[in-house]
Design a protein around this motif. Sequence first.
Motif, short mmCIF file in Angstrom:
data_model
loop_
_atom_site.label_atom_id
_atom_site.label_comp_id
_atom_site.label_asym_id
_atom_site.label_seq_id
_atom_site.Cartn_x
_atom_site.Cartn_y
_atom_site.Cartn_z
N ALA A 8 -19.78 -83.53 -47.18
CA ALA A 8 -19.08 -83.10 -48.39
C ALA A 8 -18.72 -84.37 -49.16
O ALA A 8 -18.24 -85.34 -48.59
CB ALA A 8 -17.82 -82.32 -48.05
N ARG A 9 -19.00 -84.35 -50.45
CA ARG A 9 -18.68 -85.48 -51.32
C ARG A 9 -17.48 -85.11 -52.18
O ARG A 9 -17.44 -84.02 -52.73
CB ARG A 9 -19.87 -85.81 -52.20
CG ARG A 9 -21.07 -86.29 -51.43
CD ARG A 9 -22.35 -86.19 -52.27
NE ARG A 9 -23.52 -86.49 -51.47
CZ ARG A 9 -24.16 -85.60 -50.70
NH1 ARG A 9 -23.73 -84.36 -50.64
NH2 ARG A 9 -25.21 -85.95 -50.00
N ALA A 10 -16.53 -86.03 -52.26
CA ALA A 10 -15.33 -85.72 -53.05
C ALA A 10 -14.78 -87.00 -53.66
O ALA A 10 -14.81 -88.06 -53.04
CB ALA A 10 -14.27 -85.06 -52.18
N GLY A 11 -14.29 -86.86 -54.86
CA GLY A 11 -13.64 -87.97 -55.52
C GLY A 11 -12.39 -87.50 -56.24
O GLY A 11 -12.27 -86.33 -56.58
N PHE A 12 -11.47 -88.43 -56.42
CA PHE A 12 -10.25 -88.12 -57.16
C PHE A 12 -9.66 -89.40 -57.71
O PHE A 12 -9.98 -90.50 -57.27
CB PHE A 12 -9.23 -87.38 -56.28
CG PHE A 12 -8.80 -88.13 -55.06
CD1 PHE A 12 -7.75 -89.05 -55.11
CD2 PHE A 12 -9.42 -87.93 -53.85
CE1 PHE A 12 -7.34 -89.74 -53.99
CE2 PHE A 12 -9.03 -88.62 -52.71
CZ PHE A 12 -7.99 -89.53 -52.78
N THR A 13 -8.81 -89.22 -58.71
CA THR A 13 -8.05 -90.32 -59.29
C THR A 13 -6.60 -89.87 -59.39
O THR A 13 -6.32 -88.79 -59.90
CB THR A 13 -8.59 -90.71 -60.68
OG1 THR A 13 -9.96 -91.09 -60.56
CG2 THR A 13 -7.79 -91.86 -61.28
N ASP A 132 -13.05 -81.38 -47.00
CA ASP A 132 -13.87 -81.37 -48.21
C ASP A 132 -13.31 -82.35 -49.25
O ASP A 132 -13.71 -82.35 -50.39
CB ASP A 132 -13.96 -79.97 -48.80
CG ASP A 132 -12.60 -79.42 -49.21
OD1 ASP A 132 -11.58 -80.14 -49.11
OD2 ASP A 132 -12.56 -78.25 -49.65
N GLY A 133 -12.35 -83.17 -48.84
CA GLY A 133 -11.68 -84.10 -49.73
C GLY A 133 -10.27 -83.68 -50.09
O GLY A 133 -9.46 -84.49 -50.52
N THR A 134 -9.97 -82.41 -49.90
CA THR A 134 -8.65 -81.89 -50.26
C THR A 134 -7.55 -82.54 -49.43
O THR A 134 -6.53 -82.98 -49.97
CB THR A 134 -8.61 -80.36 -50.07
OG1 THR A 134 -9.67 -79.78 -50.83
CG2 THR A 134 -7.29 -79.77 -50.51
N LEU A 135 -7.75 -82.63 -48.13
CA LEU A 135 -6.75 -83.25 -47.26
C LEU A 135 -6.57 -84.73 -47.58
O LEU A 135 -5.45 -85.25 -47.54
CB LEU A 135 -7.12 -83.07 -45.78
CG LEU A 135 -7.09 -81.64 -45.26
CD1 LEU A 135 -7.63 -81.58 -43.83
CD2 LEU A 135 -5.68 -81.08 -45.32
N ARG A 136 -7.67 -85.41 -47.91
CA ARG A 136 -7.58 -86.84 -48.23
C ARG A 136 -6.76 -87.05 -49.50
O ARG A 136 -5.93 -87.95 -49.58
CB ARG A 136 -8.98 -87.42 -48.40
CG ARG A 136 -9.01 -88.93 -48.61
CD ARG A 136 -8.44 -89.71 -47.41
NE ARG A 136 -9.00 -89.21 -46.17
CZ ARG A 136 -10.18 -89.57 -45.67
NH1 ARG A 136 -10.94 -90.44 -46.28
NH2 ARG A 136 -10.62 -89.05 -44.54
N GLU A 137 -6.99 -86.23 -50.50
CA GLU A 137 -6.21 -86.35 -51.73
C GLU A 137 -4.73 -86.08 -51.45
O GLU A 137 -3.85 -86.80 -51.94
CB GLU A 137 -6.73 -85.41 -52.81
CG GLU A 137 -6.01 -85.60 -54.13
CD GLU A 137 -6.62 -84.81 -55.28
OE1 GLU A 137 -5.94 -84.70 -56.32
OE2 GLU A 137 -7.76 -84.31 -55.16
N GLN A 138 -4.43 -85.06 -50.65
CA GLN A 138 -3.04 -84.77 -50.29
C GLN A 138 -2.41 -85.95 -49.55
O GLN A 138 -1.26 -86.31 -49.81
CB GLN A 138 -2.95 -83.51 -49.42
CG GLN A 138 -3.26 -82.24 -50.16
CD GLN A 138 -3.36 -81.04 -49.21
OE1 GLN A 138 -3.23 -81.16 -47.99
NE2 GLN A 138 -3.60 -79.87 -49.79
#
Length: 156
Positions: A8-13, A132-138
């Motif tokens: 899963a690829r995920a990005g955020f700022t 899916d990146g959600t936990l990492r952003e949290q």
Amino acid sequence: MTIDRRIARAGFTLTRDYPAPVERVWDAFAEEEQKLGWWGAGDAIEPREWAFDFRVGGRDVAESVFHGDRVSRYVAVYTDIVDQERIVTSYDMWIDGVHISTSVASFEFEATDGGTRLTHGEHGIHLDGFDDGTLREQGSRALLEALADALAARTA
């Protein structure tokens, strides 16, 4: 047990303003004693291993037990540091010895009228269905909040 081998690829700022000068916010990342006060801090975390080498090519390690039973391991390499302007790392995460992700993260420091604007950008490759990146952003939001608490405590 079959493992779902996928990526899963995920990005955020994330952008956060702190009522502290750039030098103080920078030092919270660049000075080991200060970083220990907020990076991975919390009541649900029991530290196990820590290494801090803040320089291009340097390596940080933060391993801890959280929620009483899961072992989280973070290993980062600093790929770019511009004093009081930016930090770029590549890092890997493991949970209970299983490699769960590889990410590139940046932290940009900008002086504002009220203090410092910190912009954290991240792009991650999350392995085999763990996130899916959600936990990492949290988790990143929680770290920025812990940084705010640490900065406030240093001025109190």
